[in-house]
Design a protein around this motif. Structure first.
Motif, PDB file in Angstrom:
ATOM      1  N   TYR A 157       0.838  -1.201   0.000  1.00 52.38           N
ATOM      2  CA  TYR A 157       0.000   0.000   0.000  1.00 52.38           C
ATOM      3  C   TYR A 157       0.870   1.247   0.000  1.00 52.38           C
ATOM      4  O   TYR A 157       0.596   2.227  -0.700  1.00 52.38           O
ATOM      5  CB  TYR A 157      -0.948  -0.014   1.219  1.00 52.38           C
ATOM      6  N   ASP A 158       1.949   1.221   0.797  1.00 50.74           N
ATOM      7  CA  ASP A 158       2.848   2.372   0.894  1.00 50.74           C
ATOM      8  C   ASP A 158       3.643   2.561  -0.393  1.00 50.74           C
ATOM      9  O   ASP A 158       3.864   3.695  -0.831  1.00 50.74           O
ATOM     10  CB  ASP A 158       3.809   2.179   2.073  1.00 50.74           C
ATOM     11  N   ALA A 159       4.067   1.449  -1.000  1.00 50.42           N
ATOM     12  CA  ALA A 159       4.825   1.544  -2.257  1.00 50.42           C
ATOM     13  C   ALA A 159       3.981   2.173  -3.358  1.00 50.42           C
ATOM     14  O   ALA A 159       4.480   2.953  -4.171  1.00 50.42           O
ATOM     15  CB  ALA A 159       5.312   0.159  -2.674  1.00 50.42           C
ATOM     16  N   ILE A 160       2.694   1.847  -3.391  1.00 49.73           N
ATOM     17  CA  ILE A 160       1.800   2.440  -4.389  1.00 49.73           C
ATOM     18  C   ILE A 160       1.615   3.932  -4.108  1.00 49.73           C
ATOM     19  O   ILE A 160       1.695   4.766  -5.014  1.00 49.73           O
ATOM     20  CB  ILE A 160       0.436   1.711  -4.407  1.00 49.73           C
ATOM     21  N   ASN A 161       1.366   4.264  -2.849  1.00 52.56           N
ATOM     22  CA  ASN A 161       1.216   5.679  -2.476  1.00 52.56           C
ATOM     23  C   ASN A 161       2.447   6.479  -2.875  1.00 52.56           C
ATOM     24  O   ASN A 161       2.346   7.588  -3.423  1.00 52.56           O
ATOM     25  CB  ASN A 161       0.979   5.812  -0.974  1.00 52.56           C
ATOM     26  N   PHE A 162       3.622   5.921  -2.587  1.00 47.53           N
ATOM     27  CA  PHE A 162       4.873   6.600  -2.883  1.00 47.53           C
ATOM     28  C   PHE A 162       5.119   6.696  -4.389  1.00 47.53           C
ATOM     29  O   PHE A 162       5.442   7.755  -4.923  1.00 47.53           O
ATOM     30  CB  PHE A 162       6.029   5.860  -2.208  1.00 47.53           C
ATOM     31  N   GLY A 163       4.943   5.571  -5.080  1.00 46.61           N
ATOM     32  CA  GLY A 163       5.228   5.528  -6.507  1.00 46.61           C
ATOM     33  C   GLY A 163       4.296   6.385  -7.341  1.00 46.61           C
ATOM     34  O   GLY A 163       4.701   6.915  -8.389  1.00 46.61           O
ATOM     35  N   PHE A 164       3.065   6.551  -6.892  1.00 44.64           N
ATOM     36  CA  PHE A 164       2.092   7.317  -7.674  1.00 44.64           C
ATOM     37  C   PHE A 164       2.538   8.771  -7.855  1.00 44.64           C
ATOM     38  O   PHE A 164       2.176   9.417  -8.834  1.00 44.64           O
ATOM     39  CB  PHE A 164       0.717   7.276  -7.003  1.00 44.64           C
ATOM     40  N   ARG A 165       3.351   9.280  -6.940  1.00 40.68           N
ATOM     41  CA  ARG A 165       3.843  10.654  -7.062  1.00 40.68           C
ATOM     42  C   ARG A 165       4.670  10.853  -8.334  1.00 40.68           C
ATOM     43  O   ARG A 165       4.783  11.962  -8.841  1.00 40.68           O
ATOM     44  CB  ARG A 165       4.729  11.007  -5.863  1.00 40.68           C
ATOM     45  N   PHE A 166       5.266   9.768  -8.810  1.00 38.25           N
ATOM     46  CA  PHE A 166       6.174   9.859  -9.951  1.00 38.25           C
ATOM     47  C   PHE A 166       5.518   9.470 -11.275  1.00 38.25           C
ATOM     48  O   PHE A 166       6.173   9.487 -12.312  1.00 38.25           O
ATOM     49  CB  PHE A 166       7.396   8.962  -9.702  1.00 38.25           C
ATOM     50  N   VAL A 167       4.247   9.098 -11.243  1.00 37.18           N
ATOM     51  CA  VAL A 167       3.536   8.759 -12.476  1.00 37.18           C
ATOM     52  C   VAL A 167       3.251  10.051 -13.241  1.00 37.18           C
ATOM     53  O   VAL A 167       2.682  10.993 -12.671  1.00 37.18           O
ATOM     54  CB  VAL A 167       2.216   8.021 -12.168  1.00 37.18           C
ATOM     55  N   PRO A 168       3.624  10.127 -14.511  1.00 36.50           N
ATOM     56  CA  PRO A 168       3.363  11.354 -15.285  1.00 36.50           C
ATOM     57  C   PRO A 168       1.881  11.729 -15.271  1.00 36.50           C
ATOM     58  O   PRO A 168       1.017  10.860 -15.375  1.00 36.50           O
ATOM     59  CB  PRO A 168       3.828  10.970 -16.699  1.00 36.50           C
ATOM     60  N   ARG A 169       1.604  13.010 -15.152  1.00 39.14           N
ATOM     61  CA  ARG A 169       0.216  13.451 -15.013  1.00 39.14           C
ATOM     62  C   ARG A 169      -0.599  13.287 -16.288  1.00 39.14           C
ATOM     63  O   ARG A 169      -1.837  13.322 -16.234  1.00 39.14           O
ATOM     64  CB  ARG A 169       0.195  14.912 -14.558  1.00 39.14           C
ATOM     65  N   GLY A 192     -14.415  -1.900 -23.169  1.00 39.33           N
ATOM     66  CA  GLY A 192     -15.514  -1.958 -22.205  1.00 39.33           C
ATOM     67  C   GLY A 192     -15.685  -0.705 -21.386  1.00 39.33           C
ATOM     68  O   GLY A 192     -16.524  -0.667 -20.481  1.00 39.33           O
ATOM     69  N   ASN A 193     -14.880   0.323 -21.686  1.00 44.01           N
ATOM     70  CA  ASN A 193     -14.935   1.572 -20.926  1.00 44.01           C
ATOM     71  C   ASN A 193     -14.837   1.298 -19.425  1.00 44.01           C
ATOM     72  O   ASN A 193     -15.620   1.804 -18.612  1.00 44.01           O
ATOM     73  CB  ASN A 193     -16.227   2.337 -21.238  1.00 44.01           C
ATOM     74  N   ILE A 194     -13.854   0.482 -19.072  1.00 43.59           N
ATOM     75  CA  ILE A 194     -13.678   0.024 -17.693  1.00 43.59           C
ATOM     76  C   ILE A 194     -12.763   0.983 -16.940  1.00 43.59           C
ATOM     77  O   ILE A 194     -11.856   1.580 -17.514  1.00 43.59           O
ATOM     78  CB  ILE A 194     -13.114  -1.417 -17.702  1.00 43.59           C
ATOM     79  N   ASP A 195     -13.005   1.110 -15.650  1.00 47.76           N
ATOM     80  CA  ASP A 195     -12.201   1.995 -14.808  1.00 47.76           C
ATOM     81  C   ASP A 195     -11.104   1.242 -14.054  1.00 47.76           C
ATOM     82  O   ASP A 195     -10.038   1.785 -13.791  1.00 47.76           O
ATOM     83  CB  ASP A 195     -13.097   2.728 -13.803  1.00 47.76           C
ATOM     84  N   THR A 236      -0.633  10.592 -17.938  1.00 48.81           N
ATOM     85  CA  THR A 236      -0.947   9.163 -18.048  1.00 48.81           C
ATOM     86  C   THR A 236      -2.448   8.966 -18.005  1.00 48.81           C
ATOM     87  O   THR A 236      -3.159   9.602 -17.223  1.00 48.81           O
ATOM     88  CB  THR A 236      -0.283   8.381 -16.888  1.00 48.81           C
ATOM     89  N   GLU A 237      -2.942   8.062 -18.838  1.00 51.82           N
ATOM     90  CA  GLU A 237      -4.371   7.741 -18.833  1.00 51.82           C
ATOM     91  C   GLU A 237      -4.664   6.460 -18.071  1.00 51.82           C
ATOM     92  O   GLU A 237      -5.677   6.351 -17.381  1.00 51.82           O
ATOM     93  CB  GLU A 237      -4.875   7.622 -20.275  1.00 51.82           C
ATOM     94  N   VAL A 238      -3.777   5.472 -18.201  1.00 51.49           N
ATOM     95  CA  VAL A 238      -3.969   4.190 -17.530  1.00 51.49           C
ATOM     96  C   VAL A 238      -2.701   3.820 -16.770  1.00 51.49           C
ATOM     97  O   VAL A 238      -1.617   3.748 -17.354  1.00 51.49           O
ATOM     98  CB  VAL A 238      -4.303   3.057 -18.529  1.00 51.49           C
ATOM     99  N   VAL A 239      -2.840   3.604 -15.464  1.00 55.73           N
ATOM    100  CA  VAL A 239      -1.733   3.129 -14.641  1.00 55.73           C
ATOM    101  C   VAL A 239      -1.855   1.608 -14.529  1.00 55.73           C
ATOM    102  O   VAL A 239      -2.926   1.087 -14.206  1.00 55.73           O
ATOM    103  CB  VAL A 239      -1.750   3.759 -13.240  1.00 55.73           C
ATOM    104  N   VAL A 240      -0.761   0.907 -14.799  1.00 59.50           N
ATOM    105  CA  VAL A 240      -0.741  -0.552 -14.673  1.00 59.50           C
ATOM    106  C   VAL A 240       0.101  -0.906 -13.458  1.00 59.50           C
ATOM    107  O   VAL A 240       1.306  -0.654 -13.428  1.00 59.50           O
ATOM    108  CB  VAL A 240      -0.160  -1.229 -15.932  1.00 59.50           C
ATOM    109  N   LEU A 266      -7.323   6.216  -9.775  1.00 59.79           N
ATOM    110  CA  LEU A 266      -6.290   5.954  -8.773  1.00 59.79           C
ATOM    111  C   LEU A 266      -5.984   7.212  -7.960  1.00 59.79           C
ATOM    112  O   LEU A 266      -5.722   7.128  -6.752  1.00 59.79           O
ATOM    113  CB  LEU A 266      -5.016   5.443  -9.464  1.00 59.79           C
ATOM    114  N   LYS A 267      -6.045   8.356  -8.607  1.00 53.13           N
ATOM    115  CA  LYS A 267      -5.809   9.615  -7.907  1.00 53.13           C
ATOM    116  C   LYS A 267      -6.844   9.832  -6.807  1.00 53.13           C
ATOM    117  O   LYS A 267      -6.533  10.400  -5.747  1.00 53.13           O
ATOM    118  CB  LYS A 267      -5.841  10.783  -8.899  1.00 53.13           C
ATOM    119  N   ARG A 268      -8.074   9.370  -7.043  1.00 56.13           N
ATOM    120  CA  ARG A 268      -9.129   9.497  -6.026  1.00 56.13           C
ATOM    121  C   ARG A 268      -8.932   8.502  -4.886  1.00 56.13           C
ATOM    122  O   ARG A 268      -9.392   8.736  -3.764  1.00 56.13           O
ATOM    123  CB  ARG A 268     -10.502   9.261  -6.659  1.00 56.13           C
TER     124      ARG A 268
END
Length: 254
Positions: A51-63, A90-93, A65-69, A136-138
């Protein structure tokens, strides 16, 4: 659709193989690793839980970006384009892929679990998950949780976003080899799922499923010794949660 891989690695094991795989796929990526390594696309974060690695790593995802994998480092991705097509058409979130375990007790358990998830998304696989950047931002920051993948699924369902389980795309990985270790693994994940339920408001059918899970878990013993240890892990995870375990990392051992 601009895609960015955020890969989670506790240590240096499998990092080389994952870099080769993502380079072959031709996708931009960042690996959040619990060891300091000298790679341009690898950043260090002291291990505090996924959970912490995702929180931390998300800061470095280019803004832009449309889909984070989200991807675990110890996996091999098979037929990724099927997941991407399903996600896009499928217009999936939020979409998570099937996990294929070569050997061990989880091989049978995953077949049982996948059969349920074709009807009701009771939990997610975090090994490979596609999620829209805005979604993911939400969701982040994710609260301390040992089942961060199910937390994200439940949060997405709470906000009425469209979620899906993809079976055409899958990841190969190794998991527990013995039933004793499987019980410990189940204890961790089930405790985390109850944590996730406490933090979120998914559809009542999911909460109802987990309300009755302790009562139905003895039925797993019909599958023999494996089922006994599955039940032991499930009940152990519930007891941990009821005792107040809210940590995001696995610290308890038998």
């Amino acid at each position: 659709m601009k895609t960015f891989f955020l890969v989670l690695a506790r240590d240096e094991k499998h990092v080389d193989e994952k870099i080769k795989e993502l380079t072959f796929l031709g996708v931009p990526y960042l690996i959040v690793c619990g060891r300091k390594l000298h790679y341009s696309n690898v950043i260090y974060r002291e291990p505090k839980g996924k959970y912490d690695a995702i929180n931390f790593g998300f800061r470095f995802v280019p803004r832009d970006t449309e889909v984070v994998v989200l991807n675990d480092v110890d996996t091999k991705i098979k037929n990724f384009q099927a997941a991407f097509r399903s996600f896009n058409s499928g217009n999936i979130d939020l979409l998570f892929a099937r996990v294929s375990v070569i050997e061990g007790p989880q091989k049978l358990f995953n077949r049982i679990l996948d059969n349920v998830r074709r009807r009701l998304l009771i939990t997610a696989n975090g090994e490979l998950m596609l999620i829209r950047y805005g979604v993911l931002k939400r969701i982040v920051p994710i609260k301390p949780c040992k089942a961060e993948d199910s937390y994200m699924l439940f949060k997405a369902l709470e906000f009425k976003w469209k979620c899906a389980f993809c079976e055409d795309c899958y990841v190969e990985t190794e998991r527990t080899k013995t039933v004793e270790k499987e019980a410990v693994y189940k204890r961790k994940t089930v405790s985390g799922i109850y944590q996730a339920l406490g933090y979120t408001k998914p559809p009542y059918t999911i909460k109802l499923f987990y309300a009755f899970l302790p009562l139905f878990s003895p039925m797993l013993m019909l599958s023999g010794r494996r089922g006994y240890f599955w039940m032991k892990g499930i009940l152990g995870g519930l007891v941990d949660y009821l005792r107040g375990d809210r940590s995001g990392v696995w610290e308890t051992t038998y």
